[in-house]
Design an enzyme around this catalytic site. Structure first.
Site: not given
Ligand code: NDP
Length: 250
Positions: A144, A156
């Site tokens: 990120s 985070y």
């Molecule tokens: P979302 O919250 O939209 O999706 C998260 C995903 O991770 C889902 O598939 C969820 O599964 C899975 N997940 C979360 N926690 C767990 C857990 N404990 N065990 C298993 N699976 C888990 O996240 P984003 O798409 O926004 O983010 C994706 C990546 O990008 C992350 O690493 C985030 O830090 C990074 N990021 C995002 C930004 C943004 O602006 N969105 C900016 C910078 C970085 P389920 O559907 O089953 O809950």
């Protein structure tokens, strides 16, 4: 479009958001994709169905990350789906953010949970994946921009800083096997994690910080990950790519 025909990929957190776009893009490029998720089975099945409707190959793998047996559960499902095939591409994407985690409010439990999911899980998933991976494979970690700009959610940001260090060290360790390790750092991207973008005032404010004048879409990140997964990125390792439309350029 890059050609990943005959390759296999594991994308963690691929049921929704950025991970879903990564999975869809890698599958469109020809890879068989393991769509990992934690609890949202309907979303994971929808991702798999969308890939299959477009002529791609994918299967869902459930494993809650951040708990004791997370890696065992994940690899039981992964190896069943791969059915003896090696793994070529690992994308460590799943993560959580604690929006209450400011310095005055963060708890030990929330700190531990974020580090368990965002840092410990990618490290031990990678450790377990390496014997399954072919030489010349690809590892892409999703970090990120909060590693270089300050945000109130302090732990985070710290988890993502740790992930960057992990990527760089891993790239050095795996060079001899021809496995590249790179980091993609999204900026502000429209996903469930950023529900606050539904507030039009907040949305407009942050769009004003981005040179290209809009928020990122998950596919903007998925396409960058596909580049690192491709043959075109064979001479790039240990690097971080900011995928953010020109966030806070000046
Ligand atoms: P979302 O919250 O939209 O999706 C998260 C995903 O991770 C889902 O598939 C969820 O599964 C899975 N997940 C979360 N926690 C767990 C857990 N404990 N065990 C298993 N699976 C888990 O996240 P984003 O798409 O926004 O983010 C994706 C990546 O990008 C992350 O690493 C985030 O830090 C990074 N990021 C995002 C930004 C943004 O602006 N969105 C900016 C910078 C970085 P389920 O559907 O089953 O809950």
């Amino acid at each position: 479009m890059t050609d990943l025909t005959g390759k296999t990929a594991l994308v963690t957190g691929a049921s929704r958001g950025i991970g879903r776009s990564i999975a869809e893009r890698l599958a469109a490029d020809g890879a068989l994709v393991a769509v990992h998720y934690g609890t949202n089975e309907a979303a994971a099945n929808d991702t798999v169905a969308t890939i299959q409707k477009s002529g791609g190959n994918a299967f869902a793998v459930r494993a809650e990350l951040g708990v004791d047996d997370d890696v065992d559960t994940l690899f039981a499902g992964l190896e069943e789906g791969l059915d003896g095939r090696p793994l070529d591409i690992l994308v460590n994407n799943a993560a959580i953010i604690d929006y209450d985690g400011t310095i005055d409010k963060i708890t030990r439990a929330a700190y531990d949970r974020q580090f368990a999911i965002n840092v410990r899980a990618p490290l031990f998933i990678t450790q377990r994946a390496l014997p399954l991976m072919r030489d010349g494979g690809r590892i892409i970690n999703v970090s990120s921009g909060v590693t270089w700009f300050a945000t109130p959610e302090i732990a985070y940001g710290m988890t993502k800083g740790a992930l960057n260090v992990f990527s760089r060290s891993l790239a050095q360790s795996l060079g001899a096997r021809g496995i590249t390790v790179n980091t993609v750092s999204p900026g502000i991207t429209e996903t469930d994690m950023n529900g606050w973008l539904n507030d039009p005032q907040a949305a407009q404010h942050v769009a004003g910080m981005i040179a290209l004048g809009r928020h990122g879409q998950p596919a903007d990140v998925g396409d960058a990950v596909a580049f690192f997964a491709s043959e075109d990125a064979r001479w790039i390792t240990g690097q971080t790519l900011e995928v953010n439309g020109g966030l806070l350029l000046g």
